[in-house]
Design an enzyme around this catalytic site. Structure first.
Site, PDB file in Angstrom:
ATOM      1  CE  LYS A  10      28.983 -14.056 -37.873  1.00 16.00           C
ATOM      2  NZ  LYS A  10      28.809 -13.457 -39.174  1.00 16.00           N
ATOM      3  CE1 TYR A  50      35.139 -12.989 -38.697  1.00 14.00           C
ATOM      4  CE2 TYR A  50      33.401 -11.784 -36.723  1.00 14.00           C
ATOM      5  CZ  TYR A  50      33.666 -12.530 -38.210  1.00 14.00           C
ATOM      6  OH  TYR A  50      32.818 -13.543 -37.820  1.00 14.00           O
ATOM      7  CG  ASN A 113      25.983 -12.881 -41.067  1.00 10.36           C
ATOM      8  OD1 ASN A 113      26.747 -12.835 -40.167  1.00 10.36           O
ATOM      9  ND2 ASN A 113      26.606 -12.727 -42.095  1.00 10.36           N
ATOM     10  CG  HIS A 116      32.806 -18.007 -39.087  1.00  5.87           C
ATOM     11  ND1 HIS A 116      33.787 -16.749 -40.464  1.00  5.87           N
ATOM     12  CD2 HIS A 116      33.912 -18.832 -38.594  1.00  5.87           C
ATOM     13  CE1 HIS A 116      34.725 -17.044 -40.714  1.00  5.87           C
ATOM     14  NE2 HIS A 116      34.640 -18.142 -39.716  1.00  5.87           N
ATOM     15  CD  GLU A 127      37.769 -19.005 -40.104  1.00  8.36           C
ATOM     16  OE1 GLU A 127      37.433 -19.632 -39.683  1.00  8.36           O
ATOM     17  OE2 GLU A 127      38.478 -17.575 -40.118  1.00  8.36           O
TER      18      GLU A 127
HETATM   19  P1  ATP Z   1      31.325 -15.300 -42.595  1.00  7.99           P
HETATM   20  O1  ATP Z   1      33.126 -14.312 -42.481  1.00  7.99           O
HETATM   21  O2  ATP Z   1      31.579 -14.705 -41.047  1.00  7.99           O
HETATM   22  O3  ATP Z   1      31.940 -16.441 -42.242  1.00  7.99           O
HETATM   23  P2  ATP Z   1      31.318 -14.201 -44.880  1.00  7.99           P
HETATM   24  O4  ATP Z   1      32.396 -14.916 -45.102  1.00  7.99           O
HETATM   25  O5  ATP Z   1      29.723 -15.048 -45.065  1.00  7.99           O
HETATM   26  O6  ATP Z   1      30.928 -14.149 -42.909  1.00  7.99           O
HETATM   27  P3  ATP Z   1      33.112 -11.753 -44.188  1.00  7.99           P
HETATM   28  O7  ATP Z   1      33.244 -10.938 -46.035  1.00  7.99           O
HETATM   29  O8  ATP Z   1      33.989 -12.300 -44.213  1.00  7.99           O
HETATM   30  O9  ATP Z   1      31.539 -12.888 -44.846  1.00  7.99           O
HETATM   31  O10 ATP Z   1      32.356 -10.922 -43.076  1.00  7.99           O
HETATM   32  C1  ATP Z   1      32.965 -11.220 -42.002  1.00  7.99           C
HETATM   33  C2  ATP Z   1      31.625 -10.463 -41.501  1.00  7.99           C
HETATM   34  O11 ATP Z   1      31.684  -9.618 -41.296  1.00  7.99           O
HETATM   35  C3  ATP Z   1      30.164 -10.770 -41.884  1.00  7.99           C
HETATM   36  O12 ATP Z   1      30.205 -12.557 -41.894  1.00  7.99           O
HETATM   37  C4  ATP Z   1      29.150 -10.068 -41.831  1.00  7.99           C
HETATM   38  O13 ATP Z   1      29.134 -10.660 -39.848  1.00  7.99           O
HETATM   39  C5  ATP Z   1      29.963  -8.351 -41.204  1.00  7.99           C
HETATM   40  N1  ATP Z   1      29.849  -8.137 -42.469  1.00  7.99           N
HETATM   41  C6  ATP Z   1      30.580  -8.397 -43.367  1.00  7.99           C
HETATM   42  N2  ATP Z   1      30.154  -7.095 -44.740  1.00  7.99           N
HETATM   43  C7  ATP Z   1      29.478  -6.391 -44.046  1.00  7.99           C
HETATM   44  C8  ATP Z   1      29.435  -4.902 -44.126  1.00  7.99           C
HETATM   45  N3  ATP Z   1      28.922  -4.346 -45.348  1.00  7.99           N
HETATM   46  N4  ATP Z   1      28.143  -4.353 -43.432  1.00  7.99           N
HETATM   47  C9  ATP Z   1      28.048  -4.862 -41.877  1.00  7.99           C
HETATM   48  N5  ATP Z   1      28.717  -5.799 -41.505  1.00  7.99           N
HETATM   49  C10 ATP Z   1      29.584  -6.872 -42.213  1.00  7.99           C
HETATM   50 MG    MG Z   2      34.527 -14.266 -44.177  1.00  6.13          MG
END
Ligand code: ATP
Ligand code: MG
Length: 138
Positions: A10, A50, A113, A116, A127
């Site tokens: 990211k 997303y 974070n 992804h 994806e």
């Molecule tokens: P990713 O899909 O990026 O691999 P993930 O699967 O661990 O991450 P998801 O629940 O799919 O988490 O959320 C997608 C992304 O949205 C997260 O990686 C984070 O960057 C953001 N995100 C998720 N929850 C929150 C939140 N509560 N507040 C802010 N950003 C969030």
């Molecule tokens: Mg995810």
């Protein structure tokens, strides 16, 4: 069985100069890099990627962040790649991520974070196809 997954380094991690370190972690964990490209994406491209999160309160911030600077798009392969990458990444919120995981080492916050990874076979297929053409995956 050998499986492919999709990953993104990211914008926060790219900006901080962690691209090489994260790629090294991925290779050390036994993943083959099938395809890799660095590019900036538009907010609309981030929204399409997303789209499952479109109703979530963080959707606008997330898509603004993902289009805020260059990212590294990856197709990775190994046995059990999808689950193993999720394990290597650590929890979404780095505060909850296990020691030794990529998010524990390189992520700053739940939003910024670092990485992804696809969460299931169907999402990996969507994806990979969203970002890569067939000829890039030989
Ligand atoms: P990713 O899909 O990026 O691999 P993930 O699967 O661990 O991450 P998801 O629940 O799919 O988490 O959320 C997608 C992304 O949205 C997260 O990686 C984070 O960057 C953001 N995100 C998720 N929850 C929150 C939140 N509560 N507040 C802010 N950003 C969030
Ligand atoms: Mg995810």
């Amino acid at each position: 069985m050998s499986q492919r997954t999709f990953s993104i380094i990211k914008p926060d991690a790219v900006r901080k100069g962690y691209t090489g370190a994260i790629l090294a972690e991925i290779e050390k964990a036994g993943f083959q890099i099938v395809a890799v490209k660095k590019q900036s994406i538009s907010k609309d491209e981030a929204k399409g990627f997303y789209h499952v999160h479109r109703e979530r309160p963080f959707f606008d911030a997330l898509t603004t962040f993902m289009s805020s600077g260059p990212i590294v798009l990856l197709v990775l392969e190994k046995d059990n790649a999808i689950a193993d990458l999720r394990k290597l990444m650590g929890a979404t919120n780095p505060a909850n991520a296990e020691e030794g995981t990529i998010r524990k080492k390189y992520a700053g916050s739940i939003e910024e974070n670092a990485i992804h990874g696809s969460d299931a076979e169907e999402t990996a297929a969507f994806e990979i196809g969203y970002w890569f053409a067939g000829y890039e995956l030989l």
